[in-house]
Design an enzyme around this catalytic site. Structure first.
Site, PDB file in Angstrom:
ATOM      1  N   SER A 172       0.830  -1.201   0.000  1.00  0.00           N
ATOM      2  CA  SER A 172       0.000   0.000   0.000  1.00  0.00           C
ATOM      3  C   SER A 172       0.866   1.253   0.000  1.00  0.00           C
ATOM      4  O   SER A 172       2.067   1.199   0.280  1.00  0.00           O
ATOM      5  CB  SER A 172      -0.928   0.044   1.223  1.00  0.00           C
ATOM      6  OG  SER A 172      -1.866  -1.013   1.183  1.00  0.00           O
ATOM      7  N   SER A 177      -3.237  -3.782  -2.981  1.00  0.00           N
ATOM      8  CA  SER A 177      -2.586  -2.532  -2.593  1.00  0.00           C
ATOM      9  C   SER A 177      -3.615  -1.450  -2.330  1.00  0.00           C
ATOM     10  O   SER A 177      -4.502  -1.194  -3.147  1.00  0.00           O
ATOM     11  CB  SER A 177      -1.630  -2.078  -3.703  1.00  0.00           C
ATOM     12  OG  SER A 177      -0.751  -1.076  -3.241  1.00  0.00           O
ATOM     13  N   ASP A 237      -3.838   2.177  -2.313  1.00  0.00           N
ATOM     14  CA  ASP A 237      -3.087   3.346  -2.777  1.00  0.00           C
ATOM     15  C   ASP A 237      -3.999   4.565  -2.765  1.00  0.00           C
ATOM     16  O   ASP A 237      -4.958   4.639  -3.542  1.00  0.00           O
ATOM     17  CB  ASP A 237      -2.544   3.107  -4.185  1.00  0.00           C
ATOM     18  CG  ASP A 237      -1.697   1.842  -4.269  1.00  0.00           C
ATOM     19  OD1 ASP A 237      -0.943   1.588  -3.315  1.00  0.00           O
ATOM     20  OD2 ASP A 237      -1.821   1.112  -5.267  1.00  0.00           O
TER      21      ASP A 237
END
Length: 345
Positions: free
Chosen positions: A238, A276, A278
């Site tokens: 992340s 992830s 983000d």
């Protein structure tokens, strides 16, 4: 437990290593704190064994000295994360609290602690919107212990200051990894000229994502640079990005900045994987009396965001130190002797 990171080896920022991103000038500190009124605080928990975690707070002083909200936007690059308070920012286009970053399983305790801070700051009101983000530092830290307490969060908030923030293995970046290497907190800034006036754009990142480290277009796989590093799976999952500016922008325009902050991850080799989380948060500290900049004047600001985020990500890696944590897992620092050099006169 340490309140401040103490590195056992001397580490350096990108520019000290001859790596210059873009042609725009930086602010005097090359940090998010170059934006007037933006403060940063860390609390670091590092027992030298199983705990490598902490808290990082980005505190716009304008929110503590009279203003109830700042124009803001959130961009979700990939939503595999826990960004508490983001939907209200998206709905109303304003930031009502400092931004706190921590580890995944500590994000909810951190949000409660930030609520305590807000209620002390504002004695009136029946609704508050704390904004807290996270990345998962469970490869190096015993994340299930959930060691973050209210005091740790309040210490980061109350201790936030100007000046160059600590980078690398500090605060919310103490146990993070990115692109196969040890990473952490990084920051950078730019000062583009917009409509004949100079504005400041600053970025701070909590880097913990996968991919292959790419420096100025050169791929640097951890397996080649650190042959004894072992499997490349501990490459994080992340990234949290905070972008601050003193340019007069509205929430829609700040959303455009936030999207470009996520785009900038691709410059350093991000894989943007399924797992992830983000996110980018962008806010403006400009006084509300200023007229909003026209969209056709924003190209230099977009470039400033891309360059400052790219350099902040590199700083998060280059300033981090090799760390061994829970279950004997080790994440290695980027070796400087293999870095490409391209300096600007």
């Amino acid at each position: 437990m340490n309140d401040h990171s103490t590195a056992s080896e001397e580490r350096a920022r990108a520019r000290s290593l001859g790596i210059v991103v873009g042609a725009l000038p930086t602010g005097p500190l090359n940090a998010i704190t170059d934006v007037e009124g933006v403060l940063v605080g860390h609390t670091t928990l590092d027992d030298g064994a199983d705990l490598h975690t902490g808290v990082t707070a980005v505190v716009p002083r304008q929110l503590t000295t009279g203003r109830r909200a700042l124009p803001a936007a959130v961009c979700t690059g990939n939503g595999y994360g826990k960004l508490v308070g983001s939907t209200q920012v998206g709905e109303l286009g304003v930031l009502e609290s400092p931004i706190v970053l921590t580890a995944t399983l500590s994000v909810f305790r951190a949000a409660d602690a930030l609520l305590t801070y807000l209620m002390r700051l504002r004695r009136d009101g029946l609704s508050f919107n704390p904004l807290v983000g996270e990345t998962n530092d469970g490869f190096l830290s015993d994340i299930r212990r959930r060691p973050i307490t209210e005091r740790h969060v309040l210490d980061a908030l109350e201790g936030a200051s100007g000046g160059l923030p600590a980078e690398g293995c500090v605060g919310a970046g103490t146990g993070t990894t990115a692109l196969g290497f040890k990473a952490g907190i990084g920051t950078s800034s730019r000062r583009p000229a917009v409509d004949g006036a100079q504005v400041t754009v600053g970025a701070l990142v909590q880097a913990n994502f996968g991919g292959v480290l790419t420096v100025q277009g050169v791929p640097m796989p951890v397996g080649e640079l650190v042959p004894d590093a072992g499997p490349e799976e501990p490459s994080g999952n992340s990234c949290m990005i905070v972008v601050a500016t003193d340019a007069a922008l509205d929430a829609r325009q700040l959303g455009r900045l936030a999207r470009r902050a996520v785009f900038a991850m691709g410059r350093v080799g991000a894989s943007y994987s399924n797992g992830s989380g983000d996110y980018a948060i962008a806010f403006s500290t400009a006084p509300p009396r200023l007229a909003t900049l026209p969209d056709d004047a924003l190209n230099p600001v977009f470039a400033a965001v891309m360059d400052s985020v790219e350099e902040a990500l590199l700083n998060s890696l280059f300033t981090a130190t090799t760390t061994t944590g829970v279950h004997g897992h080790t994440s290695h620092a980027v070796p400087y002797d293999r870095l490409p050099r391209k300096t600007r006169d």
